[in-house]
Design a protein around this motif. Structure first.
Motif, short mmCIF file in Angstrom:
data_model
loop_
_atom_site.label_atom_id
_atom_site.label_comp_id
_atom_site.label_asym_id
_atom_site.label_seq_id
_atom_site.Cartn_x
_atom_site.Cartn_y
_atom_site.Cartn_z
N GLU A 76 -43.69 108.66 -6.42
CA GLU A 76 -42.80 107.40 -6.21
C GLU A 76 -43.50 106.53 -7.01
OE1 GLU A 76 -42.33 106.28 -2.10
OE2 GLU A 76 -40.96 108.11 -1.76
N ALA A 77 -44.78 106.23 -6.82
CA ALA A 77 -45.42 105.28 -7.80
C ALA A 77 -45.29 105.39 -9.12
CB ALA A 77 -46.77 105.03 -7.53
N GLN A 78 -45.39 106.82 -9.47
CA GLN A 78 -45.34 107.08 -10.91
C GLN A 78 -43.96 106.86 -11.54
OE1 GLN A 78 -47.94 108.22 -13.06
NE2 GLN A 78 -46.30 108.00 -14.63
N ALA A 79 -42.84 107.28 -10.54
CA ALA A 79 -41.29 106.94 -11.11
C ALA A 79 -41.31 105.61 -11.32
CB ALA A 79 -40.44 107.73 -9.97
N ALA A 80 -41.77 104.68 -10.29
CA ALA A 80 -41.59 103.26 -10.56
C ALA A 80 -42.24 102.87 -11.87
CB ALA A 80 -42.35 102.70 -9.44
N LYS A 81 -43.38 103.49 -12.31
CA LYS A 81 -44.30 103.08 -13.38
C LYS A 81 -43.22 103.45 -14.68
CE LYS A 81 -48.30 104.21 -15.94
NZ LYS A 81 -49.72 104.87 -15.94
N ASP A 82 -42.58 104.68 -14.62
CA ASP A 82 -41.87 105.14 -15.77
C ASP A 82 -40.61 104.19 -15.82
OD1 ASP A 82 -43.69 107.14 -16.14
OD2 ASP A 82 -42.52 108.69 -15.12
N GLU A 83 -40.12 103.95 -14.90
CA GLU A 83 -38.77 103.07 -14.82
C GLU A 83 -39.40 101.63 -15.28
OE1 GLU A 83 -37.24 102.88 -10.95
OE2 GLU A 83 -36.52 104.88 -10.91
N ALA A 84 -40.37 101.26 -14.86
CA ALA A 84 -40.67 99.92 -15.66
C ALA A 84 -40.96 99.90 -16.82
CB ALA A 84 -41.95 99.52 -14.64
N ALA A 85 -41.69 101.06 -17.36
CA ALA A 85 -41.83 101.13 -18.89
C ALA A 85 -40.58 101.17 -19.61
CB ALA A 85 -43.15 102.31 -18.97
N ALA A 86 -39.75 102.11 -18.92
CA ALA A 86 -38.45 102.02 -19.72
C ALA A 86 -37.62 100.52 -19.99
CB ALA A 86 -37.77 103.29 -19.27
N ALA A 87 -37.77 99.93 -18.88
CA ALA A 87 -37.29 98.55 -18.92
C ALA A 87 -38.10 97.80 -19.62
CB ALA A 87 -37.38 97.85 -17.43
N PHE A 88 -39.34 97.95 -19.91
CA PHE A 88 -40.17 96.91 -20.82
C PHE A 88 -39.96 97.32 -22.44
CE2 PHE A 88 -43.94 96.91 -23.32
CZ PHE A 88 -44.57 95.62 -23.15
N TYR A 89 -39.94 98.49 -22.58
CA TYR A 89 -39.52 99.15 -23.84
C TYR A 89 -38.10 98.45 -24.43
CZ TYR A 89 -38.41 102.26 -28.00
OH TYR A 89 -38.43 102.51 -29.09
N GLU A 90 -36.93 98.75 -23.63
CA GLU A 90 -35.88 98.24 -24.07
C GLU A 90 -35.56 96.64 -24.04
OE1 GLU A 90 -33.13 99.59 -20.79
OE2 GLU A 90 -33.51 101.75 -21.27
#
Length: 472
Positions: A76-90
């Motif tokens: 779950e933490a890794q998924a949260a990290k991936d989602e945050a990374a996608a939001a950051f990049y966008e």
């Protein structure tokens, strides 16, 4: 903004927000450990290598795998990290795209609305930097690839990364709203930018056309020095156009291009018309000289006319014309002198001076023509009225009666504003007729009085029509 360590894209981050973290494009921690393990295996003695290889390939290194609740929290933490990374990049991509629009507006538009948009974008950029810093801090604070990652630490990482993503999403929404509000300013800026290249090219082509027209005129032995000076004065403007909008600004470059094109076009038109203008000046020189000679001949005939006026009519009928012969002769002399100056200016190809002098000559000859004609006209009018004054009387009475009928149309009594001047005109006509009695009547006074009466009547008629037109 700063890219997440998991992304190969590395956007710009203000120095104040840079933190110690893996560089974009570097290997993950697990990959670095695997590389070190492989290097160690290569360097180990053969017996130890043989003992180690089965464990490396069978277990994927020394990483321990947790099952159950711990591994679920890590995921779950890794998924949260991936989602945050996608939001950051966008968000980073959207900010970079919008910065291009803002720079376009800044380069083209200096209105208060444009300056306010630039300022608002800078404020929004600071909020984006704050959200990005929160995200980067959360990423750097937790290594989710650690073998001994505890469930509580993974849960904390998930919470912080989820919160960071929420901050990124909120500021992204602000950025989207801001971008939608830029539409009119951006459309205006892009329109002006679209005009820039054609405007500069049009200015260059206008300068080239003016230069070619000037060369063609010079080929006909017309110097056109004033046009050449005007064209040369545009050279610095062309230099600044060539330096471009990056140095002088889009708005100033557009204004300069329009001005250069307009001025160069004026030079071209005048250059192409110059041969025709020269021929016109030559024609006017000849025409005005001929007219001056004809007026000289006509002015010589004024004295016999005055002699007849003196002999047949009272002094009041001709004394205002006595100065005509001398005045006509003097005016013709002035006109001939100006003609000589105009010829000199034309030979020197000072076209503006030549035209100005010819205009003066024309005015002098017009004045002389009117004075000379006045003597002959006076004699004809006096001859006519002395033979039959009744014609002028009937003409004036008809004008009065016609005005009286108009004043009474649709009314039982006339408007005093109209009736009074018409009644006065009748009385004035009667007095003028009375001046014809006697041995030597003043016919010129009689004619001028009747002309004045007709003028008064005409003004009354105009007033009546204006009043009725306004009422309608």
């Amino acid at each position: 903004m700063t890219a997440t360590p998991t992304q190969p894209y590395t956007p710009f981050v203000p120095c104040a927000q840079q933190t110690s973290r893996p560089r974009a494009g570097s290997r993950p921690a697990g990959a670095r450990r695997a590389a070190r393990d492989l290097l160690a295996l290569v360097l180990l003695p053969l017996p130890l290598l043989a003992l180690t290889l089965p464990a490396a390939f069978a277990g994927g290194g020394t990483r321990r795998w947790f099952g159950g609740r711990s591994e679920s929290v890590r995921a779950e933490a890794q998924a949260a990290k991936d989602e945050a990374a996608a939001a950051f990049y966008e968000l980073d991509t959207a900010q970079r795209d919008l910065r291009i629009s803002i720079e376009t507006i800044r380069a083209v538009d200096d209105t208060p609305a444009a300056r306010r948009a630039v300022s608002d974008f800078e404020d929004l950029g600071r909020r984006i930097d704050e959200a990005s810093h929160t995200y980067i801090t959360a990423v750097d604070a937790h290594d989710l690839d650690r073998d001994d990652l505890e469930a509580s630490v993974a849960a904390q990482a998930r919470t912080e990364l989820t919160r960071a993503k929420g901050d990124l999403d909120r500021v992204r929404q602000e950025l989207d709203r801001f971008e939608r509000g830029l539409g009119p300013l951006l459309d205006k800026a892009e329109t002006r930018l679209a005009r820039l290249a054609p405007a500069v090219e049009r200015a260059r082509q206008s300068l080239l056309a003016a230069s070619n027209a000037l060369d063609a005129v010079r080929g006909t032995r017309l110097r056109a020095d004033d046009l050449a000076a005007r064209l040369a004065a545009l050279a610095p403007e062309l230099t600044m156009l060539n330096q471009g909008a990056g140095q002088h600004g889009v708005a100033e470059t557009l204004e300069r291009a329009d001005r250069v094109a307009r001025d160069a076009e004026a030079v071209r038109v005048e250059a192409e018309r110059l041969p025709e203008r020269a021929a016109e000046i030559d024609h006017r020189l000849v025409s005005l000289r001929t007219r001056a000679q004809a007026l000289t001949t006509r002015s010589e005939q004024v004295d016999p006319v005055l002699s007849e006026l003196r002999r047949r009519f009272t002094a009041a009928c001709w004394q205002d014309l006595q100065h005509v012969p001398d005045q006509a002769a003097e005016t013709v002399r002035q006109a001939e002198a100006k003609l000589a100056e105009a010829r000199t200016a034309r030979d020197a190809q000072r076209w503006a001076d030549a035209l100005s002098l010819l205009t003066t000559v024309r005015a002098l000859l017009n004045t002389t023509d009117e004075a000379v004609s006045a003597a002959g006209d006076r004699l004809r009018q006096l001859n006519a009225v002395s033979k039959d004054p009744q014609q002028e009387i009937e003409r004036t009475r008809f004008a009065i009666r016609d005005a009286q009928r108009l004043a009474m149309a649709g009314r039982n009594t006339p408007d005093p504003r109209h009736a009074r001047p018409l009644d006065d005109s009748v009385a004035r006509l009667d007095r003028a007729i009375g001046t014809l009695e006697g041995r030597h009547p003043d016919y010129w006074h009689f004619l001028t009085e009747l002309e004045a009466v007709r003028g008064t009547v005409a003004r009354v008629v105009s007033q009546i029509r204006d009043d009725r037109g306004g009422a309608a």
